[in-house]
Scaffold this active site. Structure first.
Site, PDB file in Angstrom:
ATOM      1  N   GLY A   1     -24.176   0.379  29.849  1.00  0.00           N
ATOM      2  CA  GLY A   1     -23.284   1.542  30.011  1.00  0.00           C
ATOM      3  C   GLY A   1     -21.843   1.132  30.264  1.00  0.00           C
TER       4      GLY A   1
ATOM      5  CB  ILE B   1     -24.684  -8.047  26.379  1.00  0.00           C
ATOM      6  CG1 ILE B   1     -25.611  -8.672  25.326  1.00  0.00           C
ATOM      7  CG2 ILE B   1     -24.661  -8.876  27.657  1.00  0.00           C
ATOM      8  CD1 ILE B   1     -25.202 -10.053  24.832  1.00  0.00           C
TER       9      ILE B   1
ATOM     10  CD  GLU C   1      -3.662  -9.125   4.901  1.00  0.00           C
ATOM     11  OE1 GLU C   1      -3.410  -9.538   3.759  1.00  0.00           O
ATOM     12  OE2 GLU C   1      -2.798  -8.842   5.736  1.00  0.00           O
TER      13      GLU C   1
ATOM     14  CD  GLU D   1     -16.359  -1.568   1.095  1.00  0.00           C
ATOM     15  OE1 GLU D   1     -15.183  -1.794   1.443  1.00  0.00           O
ATOM     16  OE2 GLU D   1     -17.228  -1.146   1.876  1.00  0.00           O
TER      17      GLU D   1
ATOM     18  CB  THR E   1      -0.906   0.006   1.251  1.00  0.00           C
ATOM     19  OG1 THR E   1      -1.601  -1.228   1.302  1.00  0.00           O
ATOM     20  CG2 THR E   1      -1.897   1.151   1.228  1.00  0.00           C
ATOM     21  CD  GLU E   2       3.404   2.953  -3.800  1.00  0.00           C
ATOM     22  OE1 GLU E   2       3.007   3.883  -4.544  1.00  0.00           O
ATOM     23  OE2 GLU E   2       4.343   2.196  -4.072  1.00  0.00           O
TER      24      GLU E   2
ATOM     25  N   GLY F   1      -4.184   2.011  -2.760  1.00  0.00           N
ATOM     26  CA  GLY F   1      -4.651   1.099  -1.711  1.00  0.00           C
ATOM     27  C   GLY F   1      -5.357  -0.078  -2.350  1.00  0.00           C
TER      28      GLY F   1
END
Ligand SMILES: Cc1cc2nc3c(=O)[nH]c(=O)nc-3n(C[C@H](O)[C@H](O)[C@H](O)COP(=O)(O)OP(=O)(O)OC[C@H]3O[C@@H](n4cnc5c(N)ncnc54)[C@H](O)[C@@H]3O)c2cc1C
Length: 377
Positions: A335, A332, A358, A362, A120-121, A125
């Site tokens: 708060g 579950i 990876e 999409e 990647t750059e 991507g």
């Protein structure tokens, strides 16, 4: 099979000794990461799926994935370090020369060296064919210039498998993989990224400014980089899927324990049907993830020609489930789920990463649908 059981029980012991007691220090403060990685190498866990001729154990990828699942349940950081390291080792196994395998792979397998893979750059991507990093041939040397983004294990690694264009006119065939060492002149690591989660997982940019490499640093042959990285990423998609799976299993376990202890309206919240419905959804989705991830690992062991499809399905589904399951776990906890002291808040943030790395989900859907559209006439 007995050997598999032995390895798995060894992994449980390892996790209990080295990871569980330091979980918070690893995950929140980013401590002990290198030490634990080295111990994993020393105990032979990295070596599981690699051939014996290079110092591997020659066992199945499925077994390695099962061990990784246990690790991921306790440490997304260690799981991420191993996943990125594996990409460097597999790229050399897949495409490297015999000399590179003897020199570097043998040490990566034992965990004596740590590795990264940098594709990647900043401007490339999802579309890796558009990388701008260039390697110009000058006699017996290549001169590399460019920037890589997000590289996992940056700063920790000794070896970086870096993708660069050796011929801009030849499309995918114009890409080559290079072995860059952390000590190479004019090779610099950027500052560690400040991220949404996993502060202990190193991620940084790499800067190559006239890095001069002898021709024996090309992984295999010039022009094979794209094929090597695509095959390597298929493997990475299974290890990403199993990272997400381990996280989901942990989120469910924590949520169930909490639901049995937390009393409201005079009863444990686990006795309420709506909470039970969440638990049923979580458990079912996790089981489906597990089947997809283990199936993909088996397809790799069988050299199935459709391994790439199954790897994408596993990564896509397991990461989606990790986000769903960790969201329900927070719900579950009520708060308390929103409070950082409780693990589910951290898991919810970590889960998002698996939908991006990876190849985003999409991109996984593009790969899956391409297969199906070709298959169904
Ligand atoms: C924690 C972390 C670790 C990483 N480690 C590494 C590493 O070790 N080595 C490495 O090389 N890279 C690494 N990466 C980079 C990662 O692989 C990329 O971030 C990823 O591939 C997406 O690229 P991008 O960020 O440039 O997004 P882009 O490609 O700009 O995508 C932006 C959005 O557009 C969507 N999109 C793009 N193209 C299409 C399309 N054709 N159809 C539909 N939607 C599309 C994407 O899915 C996404 O939603 C890492 C990233 C992270 C966050």
């Amino acid at each position: 099979m007995d050997l598999d059981k032995e390895v798995l029980s060894g992994a449980v012991e390892f996790i209990e000794k080295y990871i569980q007691p330091r979980e918070k220090e690893i995950e929140v403060e980013g401590l002990f990461v290198k030490d634990i990685f080295k111990e994993l190498g020393y105990h032979g866990f990295i070596a599981i799926p690699f051939p014996k001729e290079y110092g591997g154990l020659g066992l199945s990828f499925r077994l390695f994935v099962d061990v990784s699942r246990l690790i991921a349940k306790h440490s997304g950081t260690i799981s991420g370090v191993i996943g990125a390291h594996l990409l460097s080792a597999f790229s050399i196994l897949i495409g490297g020369t015999e000399e590179q395998k003897q020199k570097s792979l043998t040490k990566l397998i034992k965990g004596e060296l740590i590795g990264s893979l940098a594709l990647t750059e900043p401007n490339a991507g999802s579309d890796p064919s558009s990388i701008e990093t260039e390697a110009k041939k000058e006699g017996d040397y290549y001169i590399l210039n460019g920037t890589k983004a997000f590289t996992t294990n940056a700063g920790l690694s000794d070896i970086y498998v870096i993708m660069a264009k050796t011929d801009r006119e030849r499309g995918a065939r114009g890409m080559s993989a290079f072995i860059v060492e952390s000590t190479d002149e004019n090779f610099k690591i950027g500052r560690q990224e400040s991220k949404m989660a996993l502060p202990g997982l190193p991620n940084a940019s790499l800067f190559l400014n006239d890095v001069k490499l002898y021709r024996d640093r090309v992984v295999g042959k010039e022009g094979t980089g794209f094929a090597i990285v695509m095959k390597t990423l298929d493997i990475g998609r299974v290890t990403t899927g199993v990272g997400a799976l381990g996280l989901s299993e942990r989120a469910l376990e924590e949520a169930v324990k909490y639901s049995k202890k937390r009393i409201q309206f005079g009863k444990p919240i686990s006795s309420f049907e709506m909470i039970q419905s969440y638990i049923a959804d979580m458990a079912t989705e996790i089981e489906a993830s597990k089947l997809l991830v283990m199936n993909a690992a088996e397809k790799k062991d069988q050299n199935d020609p459709k391994f790439s499809l199954y790897a994408s399905m596993a990564k896509y589904y397991a990461s989606k489930v990790a986000v769903d399951v960790s969201r329900l776990a927070v719900q579950i906890f009520g708060g308390y789920g929103w409070i950082e002291d409780y693990i589910v808040a951290r898991l919810y943030k970590e889960a998002k990463m698996y939908e991006i790395i990876e190849g985003t989900n999409e991109i996984q859907k593009l790969i899956i649908s391409n297969y199906i559209l070709k298959e169904v006439k």
